[in-house]
Design a protein around this motif. Structure first.
Motif, PDB file in Angstrom:
ATOM      1  N   LYS A 277       3.012   8.926   8.451  1.00 22.07           N
ATOM      2  CA  LYS A 277       2.553   9.993   8.544  1.00 22.07           C
ATOM      3  C   LYS A 277       1.039  10.174   8.316  1.00 22.07           C
ATOM      4  CE  LYS A 277       5.970  12.453   8.254  1.00 22.07           C
ATOM      5  NZ  LYS A 277       7.075  12.014   7.868  1.00 22.07           N
ATOM      6  N   ASN A 278       0.161   8.870   7.875  1.00 21.94           N
ATOM      7  CA  ASN A 278      -1.021   9.196   8.081  1.00 21.94           C
ATOM      8  C   ASN A 278      -2.032   8.713   8.466  1.00 21.94           C
ATOM      9  OD1 ASN A 278      -0.051   7.131   6.233  1.00 21.94           O
ATOM     10  ND2 ASN A 278      -0.643   7.861   4.424  1.00 21.94           N
ATOM     11  N   GLY A 279      -1.482   7.837  10.232  1.00 18.41           N
ATOM     12  CA  GLY A 279      -2.119   7.397  10.343  1.00 18.41           C
ATOM     13  C   GLY A 279      -2.303   5.784  10.057  1.00 18.41           C
ATOM     14  N   PHE A 280      -1.367   5.230  10.138  1.00 20.02           N
ATOM     15  CA  PHE A 280      -0.982   3.745  10.390  1.00 20.02           C
ATOM     16  C   PHE A 280       0.077   3.811  11.156  1.00 20.02           C
ATOM     17  CE2 PHE A 280      -3.757   4.522   6.390  1.00 20.02           C
ATOM     18  CZ  PHE A 280      -4.658   3.205   6.342  1.00 20.02           C
ATOM     19  N   LEU A 281      -0.175   2.959  11.411  1.00 21.49           N
ATOM     20  CA  LEU A 281       1.154   2.039  12.439  1.00 21.49           C
ATOM     21  C   LEU A 281       2.089   0.349  11.767  1.00 21.49           C
ATOM     22  CD1 LEU A 281       3.320   2.082  14.678  1.00 21.49           C
ATOM     23  CD2 LEU A 281       1.246   1.080  15.975  1.00 21.49           C
ATOM     24  N   PHE A 282       2.832   0.991  11.023  1.00 22.06           N
ATOM     25  CA  PHE A 282       3.615  -0.696  10.877  1.00 22.06           C
ATOM     26  C   PHE A 282       3.704  -1.280  11.833  1.00 22.06           C
ATOM     27  CE2 PHE A 282       6.604  -3.109   8.500  1.00 22.06           C
ATOM     28  CZ  PHE A 282       5.685  -4.225   7.921  1.00 22.06           C
ATOM     29  N   ALA A 283       4.339  -2.811  12.205  1.00 25.78           N
ATOM     30  CA  ALA A 283       4.593  -3.678  13.229  1.00 25.78           C
ATOM     31  C   ALA A 283       5.026  -4.492  12.708  1.00 25.78           C
ATOM     32  CB  ALA A 283       3.792  -3.571  14.457  1.00 25.78           C
ATOM     33  N   ALA A 284       7.016  -4.725  12.598  1.00 25.17           N
ATOM     34  CA  ALA A 284       7.470  -5.563  12.256  1.00 25.17           C
ATOM     35  C   ALA A 284       7.421  -7.134  12.690  1.00 25.17           C
ATOM     36  CB  ALA A 284       8.485  -4.880  10.997  1.00 25.17           C
ATOM     37  N   SER A 285       6.439  -7.923  13.004  1.00 26.45           N
ATOM     38  CA  SER A 285       6.464  -8.817  14.086  1.00 26.45           C
ATOM     39  C   SER A 285       8.111  -9.116  13.920  1.00 26.45           C
ATOM     40  CB  SER A 285       5.878  -9.734  13.291  1.00 26.45           C
ATOM     41  OG  SER A 285       4.605  -8.795  13.673  1.00 26.45           O
TER      42      SER A 285
ATOM     43  N   GLU B 226      -5.109   4.217   0.512  1.00 31.52           N
ATOM     44  CA  GLU B 226      -6.199   4.915   2.042  1.00 31.52           C
ATOM     45  C   GLU B 226      -6.825   4.109   2.948  1.00 31.52           C
ATOM     46  OE1 GLU B 226      -8.144   5.343  -1.298  1.00 31.52           O
ATOM     47  OE2 GLU B 226      -6.616   5.423  -0.805  1.00 31.52           O
ATOM     48  N   ASN B 227      -6.993   2.813   2.584  1.00 36.71           N
ATOM     49  CA  ASN B 227      -7.255   1.422   2.863  1.00 36.71           C
ATOM     50  C   ASN B 227      -6.585   0.615   4.265  1.00 36.71           C
ATOM     51  OD1 ASN B 227     -10.201   1.998   1.981  1.00 36.71           O
ATOM     52  ND2 ASN B 227      -9.771   0.774   0.136  1.00 36.71           N
ATOM     53  N   GLY B 228      -5.463   0.880   3.853  1.00 38.75           N
ATOM     54  CA  GLY B 228      -4.486  -0.012   4.607  1.00 38.75           C
ATOM     55  C   GLY B 228      -3.638  -0.973   3.169  1.00 38.75           C
ATOM     56  N   LYS B 229      -4.347  -1.341   2.742  1.00 34.98           N
ATOM     57  CA  LYS B 229      -4.209  -2.453   2.196  1.00 34.98           C
ATOM     58  C   LYS B 229      -2.069  -2.362   1.310  1.00 34.98           C
ATOM     59  CE  LYS B 229      -7.619  -4.823   2.304  1.00 34.98           C
ATOM     60  NZ  LYS B 229      -7.565  -4.747   3.809  1.00 34.98           N
ATOM     61  N   MET B 230      -1.329  -3.654   1.789  1.00 31.51           N
ATOM     62  CA  MET B 230      -0.001  -3.341   1.361  1.00 31.51           C
ATOM     63  C   MET B 230       0.253  -3.952   0.404  1.00 31.51           C
ATOM     64  SD  MET B 230       1.605  -3.966   5.150  1.00 31.51           S
ATOM     65  CE  MET B 230       1.144  -4.500   5.618  1.00 31.51           C
TER      66      MET B 230
END
Lengths: 94, 1256
Positions: B350-358, B45-49
């Protein structure tokens, strides 16, 4: 049906099925166009190629992909009008 | 020669990313397509992958898409690859692997024009999917579930259309009507049949005209579920530049239909619906004559709303929303959102994140701070010009820092080396272990990255202590695993004769009320039972209850305690003289002496095993005297302290012992365990992110032994019988190895401290040992505080260090040094060791320096608009506002320079301080392509030569002039001074020093230059090479030259005649990128298609050329097969999977064997290791053969065919495949290892050995 005819129809079937299959009377332009389309589609399929071009041209990968696809439509320009005396032109294109 | 291929650093570029609930739980996961491998990522939930699973697929993955059956809860992954098959994968969280559940064959293998695999589209309701080729073929498969809820797949339905090029494909949301798929395609039939436009006009022009006339169509294909066929339902023309089609939610959630993105426009389209058009706002500073192209897109849907996020080629994100009533769309709103680095793929989660694959560089997970305020965003800052174009002010420029993001906030990154442009392994800093220098990135993201083997650590604090500590421990607040507060209470540090207790809180302070005896050296501190603490010191031990009552036990007679070990309820102490006393906690939480045993030899180490889950007591204790052997003793009452097994260390002194429970996921071990432990449940949950309690269930026990000579031994300790098996050995450093237990990602791990610090931990189910990039440590313990739940407190001399380990799973830690422009090459000055970098960029982003060349049109527009506003408003305040607004515009004006424009720098960098000593910009329009240091004649002075081209156009190739620039190093090598330029006819891509002269490839000729007064003097030349020289190596009298298209050529220089002869070449055409000499007759090369090959000059010819200085001249002139008179032997070949950029011959381990290191454009680093014995070759080739038949690649490609993509694989054994052995089930492992007449664990051990001994 004679043997020759069946061979012909088989060949036709192959050409129908596999785009780019050559035939005895293929023109240089047609052959080249096929070669180019094959290469271009291979570049799109192997993603590392698009990256390579994108670095060389300093364009985005998306733009390079779009350009490559667009190029596939007519990679060598329109077919020459008169089938003879067109060697120079085609070679330039190549 | 036989080589063994191993991937060191996995490919890091991401070509596609998808999200879904792949493990069937609520957790949202991301699957990444790395081109030749798939990876599953989770984030908290902290956005750590965190990477959960990485699988090499031995095929080219072209497209992936998530798929969910109607009313299902689990997403499947459909994979389109180059195998001529479509594969449906399911993530198996139990085994942590992808299971292939369907594989349907439809065509030939390879990335072909008409074989589907490039495009995938699914029906949004989960009933069918379409897989398409670039040209012609499209197949539709119907998916369903059978009575036992398994996924079923139908036979394919054809939706082919000849002579069409497909640009994009998606499913259309039609609710539960017949599924519809939409494509954007162009029919080229006319193109081929029409003969040219008569006379006049060049071909180029004709092409443009014709493409202009081409109709691009949006086509709906309907799958009729009743009739079981696919029909073309509707087709309509779209903009010629349309390139993306996106699904609009339908049914009850939206209007349905599709959005078509083309240059400058987003258009809503649907059957029986008028098109709704919206312009894409343009950023100030972009080229007004070039449309805005959308390159990536993603959509988000939740109850009551949906939106699209698309990215333009300038990096701007736009949010697209629709105004609609029922199924009638009235307006498409396109609003500027934010600017991020160019992405290959965007995924809104779904839960407010965006993943951008550069496209290049690090991939980022963003958190949505807001989803954009349309009113303010859209209207206020948007201006419209005469042509109807909308313009907006971007907040930042693509590739610059993310500080000005408004709606997004980066939370974590996946580091990526992609693209590696140049690479060298050197020890410039003199660190004993070499560093890996790589040039990465493009444009504004360019950098030099210095990689070092090891995990990076973040130091939280360091503090000095009064003396050198002898031990450090931490005590948790609560021992119960279910306690909410898992943080630590005390840090206990022992010195000689004293002990100090530090309490952990917001700050770390000394504490005297803990009950711990502070006037003695402490041997062990451990929390036991109900929050009690046990402290062991030489004269006895204290048992401190939670209410601070103290029970003290004194050592009998004059004996002292030398070693102790404890777990939650057991304690064992070793007295001087060799006596062991064993204690247990009774029901009343009192320590009771159970047994005493005299071993009659001094005890070096003692270690009690941890308590297994669901039990009260551990069953084993390991004890050793100084010279070994290590004995495992039982703690069962009926055989208390009786020996059950032993391990010999060949009289090497033993430094430390550790028994640790770890959750391994090597299939073989798991199965074996469940066989031996009949009756015991072996739950194998591998959810690494879940609470630690669930993870510690059912692990395997390992006994680690640290030896005095720096070696660590690992043995598996059978938890039932206590037998030791599967012993593995590894050298860690020069100093004795001390072992400490720590926690990493909630599971047990171990720190091994030698001359380097190593971490032994579970990485994706496998036991990994990696060094940490930290100074050598002496003692360590786990520390959990409020600031950081998982950190480590350690001592080093008289310092105490608290640090945490992040980026677990990375093999290298990176140091990044920013560069100005896309790097091209780098070399090292042979004397000063300065790094000389050549940066060359075309179509560059004009920086602030070029602000004078501001895009005039934008400027004018802005002024016009300002005037208008002024007139309209007629208010002074407003005028001021506008003036303020102009400033940021200027800063952000970074139009691309356009084709044929170049900027180029030569940079000198200090390798230690990373300070840039010199950054020389080449003249306007000049671009450097090759760089080399050269000393001419006998003088010994080193010069720098740079091959430059002026006004070069890439396609079709042309240039104004080409030069060789000669620079002199001044100021101790820190600065450059241009001596002169020498004009050459063709661009120079490769140069080398050769016998006191410079050899360079000028187009298709090889030339030798000597230094003159005003220019370089041409000494010798040969023109007998096919196309363009791209690399040159010189050795003795030989030159080995790589041609851009025609592989390697061997050239002999005849000094007496001053002539160059091409005497040997290769039979195969190869598009060379890089090559490296392995010895005088052998060269390894790599090409653009991803092949690595080794060529060798036959010994006979080599001798002939060397020994026969005159007679062969005639022979040289008669070539064979339109080439050189001799041909090189082709001794090895291998397909890597993506474009190989560099090759290096180097040794990564000090004193280790030399290996060939290769890097690829997708950021992978791999190695080819030469085999030293025939035995190994036989072993590994048999293993590879068996693996090929027993472990079929995930995407249905045949492994042998894949590695032989362009040329048959030869003499290179694929270690990546062999290493998958450990993921097979036990039965398969057994059958393979039987064929090798070994046991499965011996095979795994052998696989590990080759990696650890020869690499890192």
């Amino acid at each position: 049906m004679s043997e020759r005819e069946s061979l012909n129809s088989q060949l036709e079937h192959l050409q129908m099925r596999y785009v780019g299959t050559g035939h005895a009377d293929i023109s240089k332009h047609e052959w080249l166009t096929n070669q180019h389309r094959d290469s271009l589609s291979s570049f799109i399929g192997h993603s590392s190629f698009l990256s390579l071009f994108s670095i060389a041209e300093n364009e985005s990968v998306g733009r390079v992909r779009y350009n490559t696809l667009t190029k596939m439509i007519s990679p060598c320009g329109p077919a020459p009008k008169i089938k003879d005396n067109t060697m120079d032109k085609e070679e330039k294109n190549d | 020669m036989y080589l063994y291929n191993l991937t060191l650093q996995r490919p890091t570029s991401v070509y596609q990313s998808i999200s879904g609930n792949f493990s069937g739980t609520k957790q949202v996961e991301i699957v990444l397509n790395h081109g030749r491998s798939l990876e599953l990522i989770r984030y908290d939930e902290n956005g750590k992958m965190q990477s959960v699973l990485y699988t090499e697929v031995f095929g080219i993955v072209r497209s992936i898409i998530p798929f969910r059956l109607t009313s299902g809860t689990k997403d499947y992954i459909i994979v389109g690859s180059d195998s001529g098959r479509v594969v449906i994968l399911e993530y198996n969280s139990q085994k942590n692997q992808f299971d292939k559940i369907h594989q349907e064959t439809f065509g030939r293998s390879g990335c072909r024009r008409i074989v589907p695999g490039q495009y995938l589209a699914v029906d949004p309701k989960g009933r069918a999917f379409m897989i398409g080729a670039i040209e012609k073929q499209k197949l539709v498969y119907i998916l369903n579930r059978d009575s036992s809820a398994n996924l079923t797949i139908s036979s394919p339905l054809e939706a082919h259309k000849s002579n069409t090029i497909v640009f994009s494909m998606c499913g259309v949301d039609v609710g539960f009507d017949n599924p519809i798929f939409a494509t954007i395609s162009v029919d080229y039939t006319e193109e081929d049949s029409s003969s040219g436009g008569g006379g006049g006009g060049s071909i180029e022009e004709m092409m443009d005209e014709d493409i202009g006339k081409k109709k691009k169509l949006l086509t709906y294909y309907e799958l009729d579920l009743g009739l079981n066929n696919v029909v073309r339902k509707w087709s309509d023309q779209v903009d010629d530049s349309a390139n993306i089609v996106m699904t609009v939610p339908g049914g009850t959630e939206g209007p349905g239909g599709v959005l078509v993105a083309s240059e400058d426009y987003i258009v809503y389209r649907n059957q029986d619906h008028a098109e709704v058009r919206s312009r894409i706002p343009r950023r100030y500073g972009s080229d007004p004559n070039k449309g805005v192209l959308i390159i990536s897109h993603s959509s988000h849907k939740q109850k009551g709303m949906f939106f699209f996020l698309v990215q333009s080629e300038h990096g701007d994100l736009y949010k697209i929303t629709l105004d609609y009533q029922g199924d009638q769309v009235s307006e498409v709103n396109v609003n500027y959102f934010d600017t991020i680095v160019l992405a290959n793929c965007l995924t809104v989660l779904k839960n407010g994140f965006l993943f951008a694959a550069s496209e290049f560089g690090d991939h980022t997970l963003y958190f949505f701070k807001s989803i954009g305020d349309e009113e303010e965003e859209g209207q206020a800052k948007r201006l419209e010009d005469k042509d109807g174009h909308l313009w907006f002010t971007p907040r930042n420029s693509c590739g610059t820092k993310m500080e000005e993001l408004k709606n997004l906030e980066p939370t974590s990154h996946l580091s990526s080396l992609s693209p590696i442009i140049d690479f060298k392994v050197l020890d410039l800093v003199r660190e004993e272990n070499p560093q890996l220098y790589s040039l990465c990135g493009t444009g504004l993201n360019s950098s030099l990255k210095v990689l070092r083997h090891g995990l990076s650590v973040t130091t939280i604090t360091t503090a000095n202590l009064p003396g050198v500590p002898s031990g450090i421990w931490t005590v948790p607040k609560s021992t119960s695993p279910n306690a909410i507060d898992q943080t630590d209470k005390y840090i206990v540090v022992s010195f000689v004769g004293t002990t100090s207790v530090l309490s952990v809180g917001d700050t770390i302070q000394e504490n005297h009320e803990s009950g711990i005896l502070e006037t003695t050296t402490t041997l062990l501190v451990k929390s036991m039972g109900d929050d009690a603490i046990i402290q062991v010191f030489p004269t006895g031990f204290r048992h401190i209850k939670s209410d601070l009552r103290i029970n003290e036990w004194r050592a009998p007679g004059r004996k002292t305690i030398v070693r102790a070990s404890a777990n939650q309820s057991q304690l064992a102490i070793a007295l001087s003289g060799g006596e062991i006393i064993y204690f247990e906690l009774d029901q009343a939480s009192n320590l009771i002496e159970i047994i005493k045993k005299d071993l009659r030899r001094d005890i070096a180490c003692i270690e009690i095993s941890p308590i297994p889950k669901g039990r009260n007591m551990a069953r084993f204790i390991a004890v050793s005297d100084w010279e070994g052997p290590i004995r495992v003793l039982s703690l069962d009452r009926d055989n208390c302290l009786g020996q059950v097994s032993m391990l010999d260390t060949d009289k090497v002194y033993i430094e430390s012992l550790s028994i640790i429970e770890m959750q391994l996921n090597e299939m073989g071990i798991e199965t074996k365990k469940s066989q031996s432990q009949t009756g015991q449940t072996t739950t194998t949950t591998t959810s690494t992110s879940s609470a630690s309690s669930s993870v510690t269930s059912g692990g395997s026990l390992f006994l680690f032994v640290g030896l005095k000579n720096g070696v660590v031994k690992r043995a598996t300790l059978d938890s039932v019988t206590g037998e030791l098996s599967d012993i593995r050995t590894r050298l860690l450093g020069r100093k004795p190895v001390k072992l400490f237990k720590v926690k990493v990602r909630g599971s047990n791990a171990m720190l091994a401290l030698s001359s380097r610090v190593w971490l032994n931990y579970i990485n994706q189910g496998k036991l990994d040992i990696v060094p940490l990039s930290i100074e050598p440590l002496e003692n360590a313990s786990n520390l959990s505080s409020e600031q950081s739940a998982e950190s480590i407190v350690a001592t080093s001399e008289n310092k105490i260090i608290i640090f945490s380990i992040d980026k677990l799973g990375d093999l290298f830690n990176q140091e990044t040094i920013k560069l100005n422009a896309t790097p091209k090459r780098f070399i090292i000055h042979p004397q000063t060791s300065y790094i000389i970098i050549l940066e060359t960029e075309t179509n560059y982003n004009t920086d602030n320096i070029d602000i004078d060349k501001i895009n005039e049109q934008s400027e004018k527009l802005l002024l016009e608009k300002q005037k208008e506003l002024q007139q309209e408003m007629d208010i002074d305040d407003d005028d001021q506002n506008n003036n303020n607004e102009i400033e940021p515009f200027k800063k952000l004006f970074k139009p691309k320079a356009g084709k044929g424009k170049w900027k180029s720098y030569i940079k000198i960098m200090d390798p230690i301080t990373h300070e840039s000593l010199e950054s020389l910009m080449l003249e306007d329009g000049e671009a450097g392509f090759s760089v080399c240091t050269c000393s001419f004649g006998e003088s010994g002075e080193i010069f720098l030569v740079v091959g430059c081209v002026t006004d070069m156009v890439l396609n079709p190739k042309s240039h104004k002039s080409a030069h060789l620039n000669l620079y002199r190093f001044i100021d101790g090598g820190k600065k450059l001074e241009l001596l002169y330029k020498t004009e050459v006819e063709e661009p120079v891509y490769a140069m080398a020093q050769f016998q006191g002269k410079l050899v360079c490839g000028v187009g298709k000729s090889i030339r030798i230059y000597d230094m003159g007064k005003k220019k370089l003097l041409r000494k010798c030349e040969t023109k007998n090479l096919p196309n363009t020289i791209v690399n040159i190596h010189s050795l003795g009298d030989r030159l080995v030259v790589g041609d851009i298209q025609e592989s390697i050529h061997f050239i002999k220089y005849k000094r007496s005649e001053n002539m160059l002869y091409v005497f040997a070449d290769d039979l195969a055409p190869r598009w060379m990128t890089s090559s490296v000499m392995l010895d005088y007759d052998t060269v390894a090369g790599a090409d653009k298609f991803g092949n690595i090959f080794v060529l060798r000059l036959p010994l006979l010819i080599s001798d002939e050329v060397e020994e026969d200085p005159t007679g062969t001249k005639l022979k040289f002139e008669s070539g064979t097969l339109n080439g050189a008179p001799h041909k090189l032997d082709h001794i090895a070949n291998f397909f890597v999977g993506d474009t190989v950029t560099t090759l290096n011959k180097t040794s990564l381990v000090v004193g280790g064997p030399e290996v060939i290191l290769y890097t690829t454009i997708s950021g992978a680093i791999g190695a080819l290791i030469p085999f030293t014995s025939r035995e190994d070759v036989d072993f590994f080739s048999t293993l590879e053969m068996n693996m090929r038949s027993d472990c079929l690649p995930l995407c249905g490609r045949d492994h042998l065919a894949y590695r032989s993509y362009y040329f048959p694989v030869k003499n290179i054994i694929d270690g990546d495949l062999c290493e998958q052995f450990s993921t097979l089930n036990y039965q398969k492992q057994l059958s393979i290892s039987e064929e090798l007449s070994r046991s499965p664990s011996e095979v795994i051990k052998k696989l590990e050995e080759i990696r650890s001994q020869k690499l890192l």
